[in-house]
Design a protein around this motif. Structure first.
Motif, PDB file in Angstrom:
ATOM      1  N   THR A   1       0.844  -1.191   0.000  1.00  0.00           N
ATOM      2  CA  THR A   1       0.000   0.000   0.000  1.00  0.00           C
ATOM      3  C   THR A   1       0.879   1.241   0.000  1.00  0.00           C
ATOM      4  OG1 THR A   1      -1.709  -1.162   1.255  1.00  0.00           O
ATOM      5  CG2 THR A   1      -1.808   1.246   1.224  1.00  0.00           C
ATOM      6  N   PRO A   2       0.708   2.127  -0.975  1.00  0.00           N
ATOM      7  CA  PRO A   2       1.553   3.329  -1.022  1.00  0.00           C
ATOM      8  C   PRO A   2       1.253   4.261   0.147  1.00  0.00           C
ATOM      9  CG  PRO A   2      -0.208   3.482  -2.623  1.00  0.00           C
ATOM     10  CD  PRO A   2      -0.274   2.099  -2.059  1.00  0.00           C
ATOM     11  N   PRO A   3       2.206   5.101   0.530  1.00  0.00           N
ATOM     12  CA  PRO A   3       1.959   6.056   1.612  1.00  0.00           C
ATOM     13  C   PRO A   3       0.767   6.948   1.311  1.00  0.00           C
ATOM     14  CG  PRO A   3       4.301   5.979   1.047  1.00  0.00           C
ATOM     15  CD  PRO A   3       3.580   5.194   0.000  1.00  0.00           C
ATOM     16  N   VAL A   4       0.110   7.390   2.367  1.00  0.00           N
ATOM     17  CA  VAL A   4      -1.036   8.289   2.214  1.00  0.00           C
ATOM     18  C   VAL A   4      -0.609   9.542   1.467  1.00  0.00           C
ATOM     19  CG1 VAL A   4      -2.724   9.691   3.467  1.00  0.00           C
ATOM     20  CG2 VAL A   4      -2.116   7.421   4.307  1.00  0.00           C
ATOM     21  N   GLY A   5      -1.425   9.957   0.484  1.00  0.00           N
ATOM     22  CA  GLY A   5      -1.128  11.168  -0.272  1.00  0.00           C
ATOM     23  C   GLY A   5      -0.195  10.980  -1.437  1.00  0.00           C
TER      24      GLY A   5
ATOM     25  N   LEU B   1      -3.044  13.763  -9.559  1.00  0.00           N
ATOM     26  CA  LEU B   1      -3.988  12.677  -9.308  1.00  0.00           C
ATOM     27  C   LEU B   1      -3.552  11.920  -8.061  1.00  0.00           C
ATOM     28  CD1 LEU B   1      -6.288  10.679 -10.062  1.00  0.00           C
ATOM     29  CD2 LEU B   1      -4.637   9.539 -11.575  1.00  0.00           C
ATOM     30  N   ARG B   2      -4.437  11.850  -7.090  1.00  0.00           N
ATOM     31  CA  ARG B   2      -4.138  11.095  -5.878  1.00  0.00           C
ATOM     32  C   ARG B   2      -5.418  10.652  -5.183  1.00  0.00           C
ATOM     33  NH1 ARG B   2      -2.597  16.424  -4.825  1.00  0.00           N
ATOM     34  NH2 ARG B   2      -3.630  17.506  -3.099  1.00  0.00           N
ATOM     35  N   ASP B   3      -5.265   9.654  -4.348  1.00  0.00           N
ATOM     36  CA  ASP B   3      -6.338   9.147  -3.506  1.00  0.00           C
ATOM     37  C   ASP B   3      -6.436  10.069  -2.293  1.00  0.00           C
ATOM     38  OD1 ASP B   3      -7.993   7.658  -1.782  1.00  0.00           O
ATOM     39  OD2 ASP B   3      -7.132   5.741  -2.409  1.00  0.00           O
ATOM     40  N   ALA B   4      -7.640  10.546  -2.002  1.00  0.00           N
ATOM     41  CA  ALA B   4      -7.826  11.421  -0.848  1.00  0.00           C
ATOM     42  C   ALA B   4      -8.119  10.639   0.421  1.00  0.00           C
ATOM     43  CB  ALA B   4      -8.966  12.410  -1.111  1.00  0.00           C
ATOM     44  N   GLY B   5      -7.986   9.321   0.373  1.00  0.00           N
ATOM     45  CA  GLY B   5      -8.241   8.495   1.536  1.00  0.00           C
ATOM     46  C   GLY B   5      -6.975   8.130   2.282  1.00  0.00           C
ATOM     47  N   GLY B   6      -7.170   7.377   3.370  1.00  0.00           N
ATOM     48  CA  GLY B   6      -6.055   6.902   4.169  1.00  0.00           C
ATOM     49  C   GLY B   6      -5.751   7.735   5.396  1.00  0.00           C
ATOM     50  N   TYR B   7      -6.406   8.873   5.539  1.00  0.00           N
ATOM     51  CA  TYR B   7      -6.116   9.772   6.657  1.00  0.00           C
ATOM     52  C   TYR B   7      -6.896   9.369   7.908  1.00  0.00           C
ATOM     53  CZ  TYR B   7      -3.939  12.671   3.104  1.00  0.00           C
ATOM     54  OH  TYR B   7      -3.125  13.119   2.089  1.00  0.00           O
ATOM     55  N   SER B   8      -6.243   9.479   9.068  1.00  0.00           N
ATOM     56  CA  SER B   8      -6.904   9.221  10.342  1.00  0.00           C
ATOM     57  C   SER B   8      -7.961  10.280  10.583  1.00  0.00           C
ATOM     58  CB  SER B   8      -5.891   9.224  11.484  1.00  0.00           C
ATOM     59  OG  SER B   8      -4.932   8.195  11.302  1.00  0.00           O
TER      60      SER B   8
ATOM     61  N   GLY C   1     -12.567   9.562  16.233  1.00  0.00           N
ATOM     62  CA  GLY C   1     -13.004   8.316  16.843  1.00  0.00           C
ATOM     63  C   GLY C   1     -12.236   7.092  16.425  1.00  0.00           C
ATOM     64  N   GLY C   2     -10.997   7.276  16.005  1.00  0.00           N
ATOM     65  CA  GLY C   2     -10.191   6.132  15.605  1.00  0.00           C
ATOM     66  C   GLY C   2     -10.504   5.590  14.233  1.00  0.00           C
ATOM     67  N   SER C   3     -11.312   6.288  13.450  1.00  0.00           N
ATOM     68  CA  SER C   3     -11.658   5.833  12.101  1.00  0.00           C
ATOM     69  C   SER C   3     -10.619   6.334  11.100  1.00  0.00           C
ATOM     70  CB  SER C   3     -13.055   6.313  11.715  1.00  0.00           C
ATOM     71  OG  SER C   3     -13.139   7.721  11.784  1.00  0.00           O
ATOM     72  N   VAL C   4     -10.746   5.839   9.872  1.00  0.00           N
ATOM     73  CA  VAL C   4      -9.830   6.208   8.794  1.00  0.00           C
ATOM     74  C   VAL C   4     -10.651   6.469   7.543  1.00  0.00           C
ATOM     75  CG1 VAL C   4      -7.915   5.428   7.332  1.00  0.00           C
ATOM     76  CG2 VAL C   4      -7.969   4.807   9.757  1.00  0.00           C
ATOM     77  N   VAL C   5     -10.290   7.496   6.791  1.00  0.00           N
ATOM     78  CA  VAL C   5     -10.960   7.757   5.514  1.00  0.00           C
ATOM     79  C   VAL C   5     -10.625   6.618   4.555  1.00  0.00           C
ATOM     80  CG1 VAL C   5     -11.243   9.380   3.604  1.00  0.00           C
ATOM     81  CG2 VAL C   5     -10.753  10.236   5.908  1.00  0.00           C
ATOM     82  N   ARG C   6     -11.655   6.014   3.995  1.00  0.00           N
ATOM     83  CA  ARG C   6     -11.456   4.844   3.144  1.00  0.00           C
ATOM     84  C   ARG C   6     -10.580   5.182   1.928  1.00  0.00           C
ATOM     85  NH1 ARG C   6     -15.257   0.831   4.472  1.00  0.00           N
ATOM     86  NH2 ARG C   6     -17.048   1.619   5.682  1.00  0.00           N
ATOM     87  N   ARG C   7      -9.712   4.272   1.581  1.00  0.00           N
ATOM     88  CA  ARG C   7      -8.927   4.399   0.357  1.00  0.00           C
ATOM     89  C   ARG C   7      -9.703   3.808  -0.817  1.00  0.00           C
ATOM     90  NH1 ARG C   7      -2.519   4.261   0.625  1.00  0.00           N
ATOM     91  NH2 ARG C   7      -2.110   4.860   2.783  1.00  0.00           N
ATOM     92  N   GLY C   8      -9.326   4.253  -2.008  1.00  0.00           N
ATOM     93  CA  GLY C   8      -9.900   3.685  -3.209  1.00  0.00           C
ATOM     94  C   GLY C   8     -11.335   4.090  -3.467  1.00  0.00           C
TER      95      GLY C   8
ATOM     96  N   VAL D   1     -10.973  14.663  10.082  1.00  0.00           N
ATOM     97  CA  VAL D   1      -9.524  14.715   9.895  1.00  0.00           C
ATOM     98  C   VAL D   1      -9.004  16.008  10.509  1.00  0.00           C
ATOM     99  CG1 VAL D   1      -7.656  14.747   8.195  1.00  0.00           C
ATOM    100  CG2 VAL D   1      -9.698  13.345   7.792  1.00  0.00           C
ATOM    101  N   GLU D   2      -7.897  15.926  11.228  1.00  0.00           N
ATOM    102  CA  GLU D   2      -7.326  17.105  11.885  1.00  0.00           C
ATOM    103  C   GLU D   2      -7.004  18.192  10.864  1.00  0.00           C
ATOM    104  OE1 GLU D   2      -6.879  17.831  15.026  1.00  0.00           O
ATOM    105  OE2 GLU D   2      -7.610  15.925  15.839  1.00  0.00           O
ATOM    106  N   GLU D   3      -7.216  19.445  11.269  1.00  0.00           N
ATOM    107  CA  GLU D   3      -7.036  20.555  10.328  1.00  0.00           C
ATOM    108  C   GLU D   3      -5.617  20.613   9.783  1.00  0.00           C
ATOM    109  OE1 GLU D   3      -7.101  25.261  10.943  1.00  0.00           O
ATOM    110  OE2 GLU D   3      -9.132  24.389  11.008  1.00  0.00           O
ATOM    111  N   ASP D   4      -4.608  20.378  10.609  1.00  0.00           N
ATOM    112  CA  ASP D   4      -3.232  20.419  10.118  1.00  0.00           C
ATOM    113  C   ASP D   4      -3.000  19.356   9.044  1.00  0.00           C
ATOM    114  OD1 ASP D   4      -2.564  22.532  11.725  1.00  0.00           O
ATOM    115  OD2 ASP D   4      -1.496  21.343  13.227  1.00  0.00           O
ATOM    116  N   VAL D   5      -3.629  18.210   9.197  1.00  0.00           N
ATOM    117  CA  VAL D   5      -3.492  17.144   8.206  1.00  0.00           C
ATOM    118  C   VAL D   5      -4.196  17.539   6.907  1.00  0.00           C
ATOM    119  CG1 VAL D   5      -4.025  14.724   7.691  1.00  0.00           C
ATOM    120  CG2 VAL D   5      -3.302  15.395  10.002  1.00  0.00           C
ATOM    121  N   VAL D   6      -5.337  18.197   7.028  1.00  0.00           N
ATOM    122  CA  VAL D   6      -6.059  18.675   5.849  1.00  0.00           C
ATOM    123  C   VAL D   6      -5.205  19.674   5.078  1.00  0.00           C
ATOM    124  CG1 VAL D   6      -8.085  19.954   5.046  1.00  0.00           C
ATOM    125  CG2 VAL D   6      -8.328  18.242   6.856  1.00  0.00           C
TER     126      VAL D   6
END
Length: 270
Positions: free
Chosen positions: A4-8, A19-26, A29-36, A182-187
């Motif tokens: 799995t490539p690194p997020v972003g 072109l990139r996947d916008a998923g993979g970010y924490s 509540g401990g969830s993750v934005v779905r990839r793909g 997703v945390e604002e700094d990560v966004v």
């Protein structure tokens, strides 16, 4: 074994930069934005046969095109086979003289560009645009339709794009990631990836501008992204609605059920 490539990470498609996947970010509540599920990019007007196969390999089922009618006419998308295209003109209410078509004229005319961009005008124009993404009626209509489709049984995966995939698309993805927790700094980090993934592909534009006698540095505020651009939209959102949740419900008119559906569809708690 697939890795799995690194997020972003950029997806290498030469004719579709940024072109990139916008998923993979924490997220919350401990969830993750779905990839793909959710991709972003520039327009699909120059897709080659080889690159079309790569896009089709991503399984993209829906393409949300945030460009103006004029932009789409000049450079129509070559969408992946079997996908449907949903045009959503964010800037329909904008004065045509200030539309993206004006940007093309600036890139071709160093004298005109120096007059328009030599000072702080480029940054000022983008700051104004980002505030309009939050409040301009056509932007509200477009983003409401986008997020409503995403909430109500959209055909996934989806690709969101405008022309360069940095401003209209940048706000679309940033606002959604914030809603998902997703945390604002990560966004901001995700948003600013455009400078790494788009600007190198635009080097021929900078080179032609230099060859025509222009200073390519004055194009950077126009062709790249800056933290203050996204900050302008967030400030407008906070002042008008008090936060991202109210932006989606009060500003865009999504129901609580649609907001819940966005989180359910786009977040994984595995």
């Amino acid at each position: 074994m697939s890795i799995t490539p690194p997020v972003g990470s950029p997806i290498s498609v030469a004719s579709v930069p940024n072109l990139r996947d916008a998923g993979g970010y924490s997220a919350a509540g401990g969830s993750v934005v779905r990839r793909g599920i959710l991709y972003r990019s520039t327009d699909l007007g120059a897709v080659t046969d080889d690159d079309a196969a790569v896009l089709e390999g991503l399984g993209i089922a829906t393409v949300f095109d945030l460009r103006t009618v004029a932009e789409r006419e000049v450079r129509p998308d070559r969408i992946p086979a079997g996908a449907k295209e949903v045009p959503l003109d964010v800037l329909a209410d904008r004065d045509p003289s200030a539309a993206p078509a004006m940007m093309l004229k600036l890139l071709e005319d160093p004298v005109l560009a120096e007059q328009a961009l030599g000072g702080s005008e480029a940054s000022g124009h983008l700051l104004s645009s980002y505030r309009e993404f939050v409040s301009m009626p056509s932007a509200v209509t477009a983003y409401r339709a986008l997020y409503t489709d995403l909430a109500r049984g959209f055909d996934a995966p989806v690709l969101i794009h405008c022309t360069t995939g940095k401003d209209r698309t940048g706000w679309a993805v940033a606002a959604l990631l914030l809603l998902l927790g997703v945390e604002e700094d990560v966004v901001f980090t995700e948003y600013l990836l455009t400078n790494e993934q788009l600007l190198p592909a635009l080097q021929p534009v900078f080179d032609r501008f230099r060859d025509a006698g222009g200073n390519p540095d004055i194009l950077l505020p126009l062709l790249g992204v800056r933290r203050e651009y996204l900050e302008a939209a967030l400030t407008e959102m906070q002042a008008s609605f008090g936060g991202v949740e109210n932006y989606f419900t009060r500003g865009l008119g999504l129901g609580v059920g649609d907001v819940d559906a966005l989180r359910e569809r786009l977040l994984s708690r595995d």
